[in-house]
Design a protein around this motif. Structure first.
Motif, PDB file in Angstrom:
ATOM      1  N   UNK A   1       0.795  -1.217   0.000  1.00 48.11           N
ATOM      2  CA  UNK A   1       0.000   0.000   0.000  1.00 48.11           C
ATOM      3  C   UNK A   1       0.832   1.274   0.000  1.00 48.11           C
ATOM      4  N   UNK A   2       2.137   1.164  -0.278  1.00 48.30           N
ATOM      5  CA  UNK A   2       2.983   2.362  -0.233  1.00 48.30           C
ATOM      6  C   UNK A   2       3.447   2.797  -1.620  1.00 48.30           C
ATOM      7  N   UNK A   3       2.712   2.357  -2.636  1.00 51.39           N
ATOM      8  CA  UNK A   3       3.171   2.589  -4.010  1.00 51.39           C
ATOM      9  C   UNK A   3       3.364   4.073  -4.315  1.00 51.39           C
ATOM     10  N   UNK A   4       2.386   4.896  -3.943  1.00 52.86           N
ATOM     11  CA  UNK A   4       2.484   6.321  -4.273  1.00 52.86           C
ATOM     12  C   UNK A   4       3.728   6.937  -3.642  1.00 52.86           C
ATOM     13  N   UNK A   5       3.942   6.594  -2.383  1.00 54.82           N
ATOM     14  CA  UNK A   5       5.091   7.154  -1.684  1.00 54.82           C
ATOM     15  C   UNK A   5       6.397   6.701  -2.331  1.00 54.82           C
ATOM     16  N   UNK A   6       6.428   5.411  -2.684  1.00 60.88           N
ATOM     17  CA  UNK A   6       7.649   4.868  -3.276  1.00 60.88           C
ATOM     18  C   UNK A   6       7.912   5.481  -4.650  1.00 60.88           C
ATOM     19  N   UNK A   7       6.845   5.626  -5.433  1.00 58.95           N
ATOM     20  CA  UNK A   7       7.021   6.249  -6.753  1.00 58.95           C
ATOM     21  C   UNK A   7       7.546   7.666  -6.616  1.00 58.95           C
ATOM     22  N   UNK A   8       7.045   8.378  -5.591  1.00 54.47           N
ATOM     23  CA  UNK A   8       7.506   9.752  -5.375  1.00 54.47           C
ATOM     24  C   UNK A   8       8.970   9.761  -4.959  1.00 54.47           C
TER      25      UNK A   8
END
Lengths: 136, 236
Positions: free
Chosen positions: B60-67
């Motif tokens: 569930x941390x995809x957005x953070x990781x992509x950023x």
């Protein structure tokens, strides 16, 4: 982060993390990032290089329909890790010996005179040695 | 090298079942950046980031990781840079030419894939233009100068004819006085015209030479200094 972690140090940190147990890319990155604010996109080249130098091996385990690539430290990797650890200790000591030149109760530099002795006595009008005297 | 990349789904132009989402977009752009790599290295890198992002998705941390990963170009540069350093280590700098070639390769890798040919093309165009301007200036200057010299020669001829006429008229006076005056008159006319033309031409030639001197002495070197400012900085 004022001081940059060089590639060798980053290699050492990754080796150290994997010396505890095998892990896959995501976990390795998370663990390192918890302590050191290094750019995530630099981790993959590190893992690739350590693997090419036979300091790490990999194996794939399936998980929920995908493959997880686990990295495992080799004996050569452990040896290199110990070398890095002793290198870092001596390096750290050298930097500390200059960065933290203390004064003892007599106002003399507390480092066997190693640092102070190489500084020449300043000519009059040159750099101040004792700022406290100026205030008095 | 007939081996095809496993990550063909992310190849430009090949996307029968490509679903647009942030993870796939990143992987798509990453593969674009890495397409020059040999297939096994390409697949290795793609596999790593595919697994990495899939794991982030699962947590569930995809957005953070992509950023925090930054742009695919950043990741690609790190990979290519590491590869370049490896190549410097492996090939010892036996000749400075070999070393230069490796550095040029690195620069070429860092720039976009088509930067070197474009750079060369632009350099050649600029060079051609410079030569053209130079030749044009040269040509015009000498054309004008030649024309002036021809006119000068003509004026000299007129003066000579005039003097000849006057001298000749002297002898004609003995036979027929009006004819003598006629020839003298023509001679004087020719002399006068030649003198005026010669004077004007002389002045013009001097002016031309001065222009040529400033053109080649000042303007063109200034033009060169503007085109190659880097050289001046390096000299400093």
């Amino acid at each position: 982060m004022i001081f940059q972690l060089g590639t060798a140090l980053l290699d050492a940190c990754v080796l150290s993390v994997l010396s505890l147990q095998d892990a896959y890319g995501y976990t390795i990155t998370q663990t390192v990032q918890r302590k050191i604010n290094v750019a995530e996109s630099t981790l993959y080249p590190v893992l690739k290089r350590l693997r090419q130098d036979s300091l790490l091996t990999t194996y794939d385990l399936p998980y929920q329909g995908r493959n997880r690539r686990y990295y495992s430290i080799t004996n050569e990797g452990r040896t290199r890790l110990y070398e890095y650890q002793s290198e870092w200790t001596s390096y750290k000591d050298k930097v500390d010996s200059i960065l933290f030149v203390e004064r003892n109760e007599f106002g003399q530099p507390d480092d066997d005179g190693q640092v102070a002795i190489s500084l020449k006595k300043p000519e009059s009008g040159a750099l101040r040695v004792r700022p406290e005297e100026e205030e008095a | 090298m007939n081996q095809k990349s496993e990550y063909q789904a992310y190849e430009t132009g090949y996307n029968p079942s490509y679903i647009r989402n942030p993870k796939n977009d990143y992987l798509f752009r990453l593969r674009e950046q890495l397409k020059k790599l040999p297939p096994d290295e390409l697949d290795d890198a793609m596999g790593y980031y595919d697994e990495y992002l899939s794991e982030a998705e699962r947590e569930g941390t995809l957005d953070r990781k992509l950023a925090s990963l930054g742009s695919p170009r950043e990741a690609a540069l790190n990979i290519l840079k590491d590869k370049a350093y490896k190549e410097i280590e492996v090939s010892p700098p036996s000749a400075s030419k070999g070393f230069k070639a490796v550095w040029l390769t690195i620069l070429g890798i860092f720039a976009s894939p088509i930067a070197i040919p474009i750079g060369l093309g632009i350099a050649m165009v600029v060079f051609g233009l410079v030569i053209a301007v130079f030749s044009l200036a040269f040509g015009v200057a000498f054309a004008v100068l030649s024309a002036l010299f021809i006119i000068g020669a003509a004026s000299v001829a007129l003066i000579a004819a005039g003097i000849a006429g006057i001298v000749l008229s002297g002898s004609i006076f003995f036979t027929h006085i009006p004819s003598g005056f006629f020839f003298m008159g023509c001679g004087l006319l020719s002399l006068g015209a030649g003198a005026v033309l010669g004077l004007v031409t002389f002045r013009l030639i001097r002016l031309c030479l001065k222009i040529i001197k400033t053109l080649f002495g000042k303007w063109l070197p200034n033009l060169f200094k503007n085109i190659f400012p880097k050289r001046r900085k390096a000299a400093l």
